[in-house]
Design a protein around this motif. Sequence first.
Motif, PDB file in Angstrom:
ATOM      1  N   LEU A  88     -17.728  42.101  40.378  1.00 10.44           N
ATOM      2  CA  LEU A  88     -17.817  42.082  41.837  1.00 10.44           C
ATOM      3  C   LEU A  88     -18.241  40.714  42.343  1.00 10.44           C
ATOM      4  CD1 LEU A  88     -19.432  45.576  42.508  1.00 10.44           C
ATOM      5  CD2 LEU A  88     -17.084  44.879  43.009  1.00 10.44           C
ATOM      6  N   GLU A  89     -19.123  40.046  41.608  1.00  7.41           N
ATOM      7  CA  GLU A  89     -19.530  38.702  42.001  1.00  7.41           C
ATOM      8  C   GLU A  89     -18.324  37.771  41.986  1.00  7.41           C
ATOM      9  OE1 GLU A  89     -22.649  37.559  39.344  1.00  7.41           O
ATOM     10  OE2 GLU A  89     -24.026  39.044  40.151  1.00  7.41           O
ATOM     11  N   ARG A  90     -17.475  37.898  40.980  1.00  6.99           N
ATOM     12  CA  ARG A  90     -16.267  37.071  40.891  1.00  6.99           C
ATOM     13  C   ARG A  90     -15.188  37.606  41.815  1.00  6.99           C
ATOM     14  NH1 ARG A  90     -15.553  37.163  34.564  1.00  6.99           N
ATOM     15  NH2 ARG A  90     -14.325  38.897  35.284  1.00  6.99           N
ATOM     16  N   GLN A  91     -15.312  38.870  42.208  1.00  4.41           N
ATOM     17  CA  GLN A  91     -14.347  39.583  43.037  1.00  4.41           C
ATOM     18  C   GLN A  91     -12.950  39.528  42.439  1.00  4.41           C
ATOM     19  OE1 GLN A  91     -14.702  38.620  47.143  1.00  4.41           O
ATOM     20  NE2 GLN A  91     -16.833  39.183  47.228  1.00  4.41           N
ATOM     21  N   THR A  92     -12.883  39.661  41.144  1.00  4.31           N
ATOM     22  CA  THR A  92     -11.593  39.702  40.480  1.00  4.31           C
ATOM     23  C   THR A  92     -11.696  40.518  39.192  1.00  4.31           C
ATOM     24  OG1 THR A  92      -9.790  38.383  39.602  1.00  4.31           O
ATOM     25  CG2 THR A  92     -11.976  37.555  39.208  1.00  4.31           C
ATOM     26  N   PHE A  93     -10.647  41.210  38.873  1.00  2.00           N
ATOM     27  CA  PHE A  93     -10.518  41.921  37.615  1.00  2.00           C
ATOM     28  C   PHE A  93      -9.290  41.349  36.937  1.00  2.00           C
ATOM     29  CE2 PHE A  93     -12.876  44.738  40.283  1.00  2.00           C
ATOM     30  CZ  PHE A  93     -13.697  45.480  39.451  1.00  2.00           C
ATOM     31  N   THR A  94      -9.314  41.194  35.653  1.00  2.00           N
ATOM     32  CA  THR A  94      -8.146  40.685  34.944  1.00  2.00           C
ATOM     33  C   THR A  94      -7.048  41.738  35.009  1.00  2.00           C
ATOM     34  OG1 THR A  94      -9.569  39.467  33.446  1.00  2.00           O
ATOM     35  CG2 THR A  94      -7.302  39.816  32.738  1.00  2.00           C
ATOM     36  N   PRO A  95      -5.924  41.440  35.675  1.00  2.00           N
ATOM     37  CA  PRO A  95      -4.844  42.423  35.739  1.00  2.00           C
ATOM     38  C   PRO A  95      -4.040  42.446  34.439  1.00  2.00           C
ATOM     39  CG  PRO A  95      -4.309  40.507  37.097  1.00  2.00           C
ATOM     40  CD  PRO A  95      -5.665  40.270  36.498  1.00  2.00           C
ATOM     41  N   LEU A  96      -3.898  43.628  33.879  1.00  2.00           N
ATOM     42  CA  LEU A  96      -3.155  43.805  32.632  1.00  2.00           C
ATOM     43  C   LEU A  96      -2.317  45.071  32.712  1.00  2.00           C
ATOM     44  CD1 LEU A  96      -6.078  43.133  30.119  1.00  2.00           C
ATOM     45  CD2 LEU A  96      -4.229  41.550  30.692  1.00  2.00           C
ATOM     46  N   GLY A  97      -1.161  45.070  32.050  1.00  2.00           N
ATOM     47  CA  GLY A  97      -0.307  46.254  32.010  1.00  2.00           C
ATOM     48  C   GLY A  97      -0.746  47.268  30.968  1.00  2.00           C
ATOM     49  N   THR A  98      -1.491  46.803  29.958  1.00  2.00           N
ATOM     50  CA  THR A  98      -2.016  47.694  28.926  1.00  2.00           C
ATOM     51  C   THR A  98      -3.484  47.358  28.679  1.00  2.00           C
ATOM     52  OG1 THR A  98      -1.307  46.213  27.158  1.00  2.00           O
ATOM     53  CG2 THR A  98       0.216  47.959  27.763  1.00  2.00           C
ATOM     54  N   ALA A  99      -4.215  48.314  28.186  1.00  2.00           N
ATOM     55  CA  ALA A  99      -5.639  48.127  27.931  1.00  2.00           C
ATOM     56  C   ALA A  99      -5.870  47.075  26.848  1.00  2.00           C
ATOM     57  CB  ALA A  99      -6.278  49.446  27.504  1.00  2.00           C
ATOM     58  N   PRO A 100      -6.932  46.284  26.981  1.00  3.12           N
ATOM     59  CA  PRO A 100      -7.252  45.297  25.951  1.00  3.12           C
ATOM     60  C   PRO A 100      -7.540  45.966  24.602  1.00  3.12           C
ATOM     61  CG  PRO A 100      -8.513  44.884  27.942  1.00  3.12           C
ATOM     62  CD  PRO A 100      -7.847  46.205  28.115  1.00  3.12           C
ATOM     63  N   ALA A 101      -7.161  45.296  23.525  1.00  7.39           N
ATOM     64  CA  ALA A 101      -7.443  45.800  22.179  1.00  7.39           C
ATOM     65  C   ALA A 101      -8.887  45.460  21.809  1.00  7.39           C
ATOM     66  CB  ALA A 101      -6.487  45.168  21.176  1.00  7.39           C
ATOM     67  N   ASN A 102      -9.532  46.296  21.042  1.00  2.00           N
ATOM     68  CA  ASN A 102     -10.897  46.082  20.544  1.00  2.00           C
ATOM     69  C   ASN A 102     -11.922  45.781  21.638  1.00  2.00           C
ATOM     70  OD1 ASN A 102      -9.910  46.329  17.855  1.00  2.00           O
ATOM     71  ND2 ASN A 102      -9.165  44.232  18.021  1.00  2.00           N
ATOM     72  N   PRO A 103     -11.996  46.639  22.686  1.00  3.00           N
ATOM     73  CA  PRO A 103     -12.979  46.385  23.750  1.00  3.00           C
ATOM     74  C   PRO A 103     -14.402  46.660  23.276  1.00  3.00           C
ATOM     75  CG  PRO A 103     -11.959  48.508  24.076  1.00  3.00           C
ATOM     76  CD  PRO A 103     -11.246  47.857  22.915  1.00  3.00           C
ATOM     77  N   ARG A 104     -15.349  46.036  23.945  1.00  3.72           N
ATOM     78  CA  ARG A 104     -16.772  46.314  23.734  1.00  3.72           C
ATOM     79  C   ARG A 104     -17.257  47.151  24.903  1.00  3.72           C
ATOM     80  NH1 ARG A 104     -18.735  40.301  23.333  1.00  3.72           N
ATOM     81  NH2 ARG A 104     -17.417  40.389  25.161  1.00  3.72           N
ATOM     82  N   ILE A 105     -18.299  47.924  24.699  1.00  2.00           N
ATOM     83  CA  ILE A 105     -18.849  48.735  25.775  1.00  2.00           C
ATOM     84  C   ILE A 105     -19.166  47.830  26.960  1.00  2.00           C
ATOM     85  CG2 ILE A 105     -20.812  50.161  26.486  1.00  2.00           C
ATOM     86  CD1 ILE A 105     -20.916  51.230  23.632  1.00  2.00           C
ATOM     87  N   GLY A 106     -18.686  48.254  28.124  1.00  2.00           N
ATOM     88  CA  GLY A 106     -18.919  47.501  29.348  1.00  2.00           C
ATOM     89  C   GLY A 106     -17.791  46.564  29.717  1.00  2.00           C
ATOM     90  N   ASP A 107     -16.810  46.351  28.814  1.00  4.82           N
ATOM     91  CA  ASP A 107     -15.662  45.509  29.166  1.00  4.82           C
ATOM     92  C   ASP A 107     -14.863  46.191  30.269  1.00  4.82           C
ATOM     93  OD1 ASP A 107     -16.318  43.616  27.297  1.00  4.82           O
ATOM     94  OD2 ASP A 107     -14.734  44.136  25.886  1.00  4.82           O
ATOM     95  N   GLY A 108     -14.223  45.378  31.110  1.00  2.00           N
ATOM     96  CA  GLY A 108     -13.434  45.934  32.201  1.00  2.00           C
ATOM     97  C   GLY A 108     -12.160  45.156  32.421  1.00  2.00           C
ATOM     98  N   TYR A 109     -11.202  45.799  33.099  1.00  2.00           N
ATOM     99  CA  TYR A 109      -9.944  45.151  33.466  1.00  2.00           C
ATOM    100  C   TYR A 109      -9.309  45.949  34.595  1.00  2.00           C
ATOM    101  CZ  TYR A 109      -6.847  48.650  31.329  1.00  2.00           C
ATOM    102  OH  TYR A 109      -6.170  49.801  31.038  1.00  2.00           O
ATOM    103  N   PHE A 110      -8.287  45.372  35.241  1.00  2.00           N
ATOM    104  CA  PHE A 110      -7.529  46.075  36.274  1.00  2.00           C
ATOM    105  C   PHE A 110      -6.208  46.518  35.664  1.00  2.00           C
ATOM    106  CE2 PHE A 110      -4.594  46.526  39.787  1.00  2.00           C
ATOM    107  CZ  PHE A 110      -5.346  47.294  40.667  1.00  2.00           C
ATOM    108  N   ASP A 111      -5.991  47.841  35.619  1.00  2.00           N
ATOM    109  CA  ASP A 111      -4.795  48.422  35.016  1.00  2.00           C
ATOM    110  C   ASP A 111      -3.660  48.404  36.044  1.00  2.00           C
ATOM    111  OD1 ASP A 111      -2.822  49.973  33.841  1.00  2.00           O
ATOM    112  OD2 ASP A 111      -4.231  51.463  33.062  1.00  2.00           O
ATOM    113  N   THR A 112      -2.663  47.537  35.826  1.00  2.00           N
ATOM    114  CA  THR A 112      -1.560  47.421  36.778  1.00  2.00           C
ATOM    115  C   THR A 112      -0.597  48.602  36.708  1.00  2.00           C
ATOM    116  OG1 THR A 112      -0.283  46.068  35.225  1.00  2.00           O
ATOM    117  CG2 THR A 112      -1.660  44.897  36.832  1.00  2.00           C
ATOM    118  N   SER A 113      -0.687  49.424  35.662  1.00  2.00           N
ATOM    119  CA  SER A 113       0.215  50.580  35.569  1.00  2.00           C
ATOM    120  C   SER A 113      -0.193  51.694  36.524  1.00  2.00           C
ATOM    121  CB  SER A 113       0.287  51.107  34.133  1.00  2.00           C
ATOM    122  OG  SER A 113      -0.962  51.609  33.728  1.00  2.00           O
ATOM    123  N   ASP A 114      -1.494  51.821  36.816  1.00  2.00           N
ATOM    124  CA  ASP A 114      -1.942  52.842  37.775  1.00  2.00           C
ATOM    125  C   ASP A 114      -2.815  52.267  38.901  1.00  2.00           C
ATOM    126  OD1 ASP A 114      -4.350  52.406  36.487  1.00  2.00           O
ATOM    127  OD2 ASP A 114      -4.516  54.432  35.672  1.00  2.00           O
TER     128      ASP A 114
END
Length: 68
Positions: free
Chosen positions: A27-53
């Motif tokens: 929220l501080e950066r006001q951006t989420f990394t937009p991706l079509g598929t979920a990142p591989a090998n995430p760590r707890i708390g990792d986030g992204y913006f799912d462009t498929s939904d």
Amino acid sequence: MSLFLPPTASSMPEWVRKAATTVNKLLERQTFTPLGTAPANPRIGDGYFDTSDNKAKIWDGSVWQPLW
């Protein structure tokens, strides 16, 4: 803008605290990394913006949880 964690936050699961920290940073950066598929090998708390939904998601340790 940041998420409010109540005084009893110490009783929350670790992944909730990590997710809240990650969301606050995003929220501080006001951006989420937009991706079509979920990142591989995430760590707890990792986030992204799912462009498929068109939803921001946070990894809780077992599944990607949508933020809304």
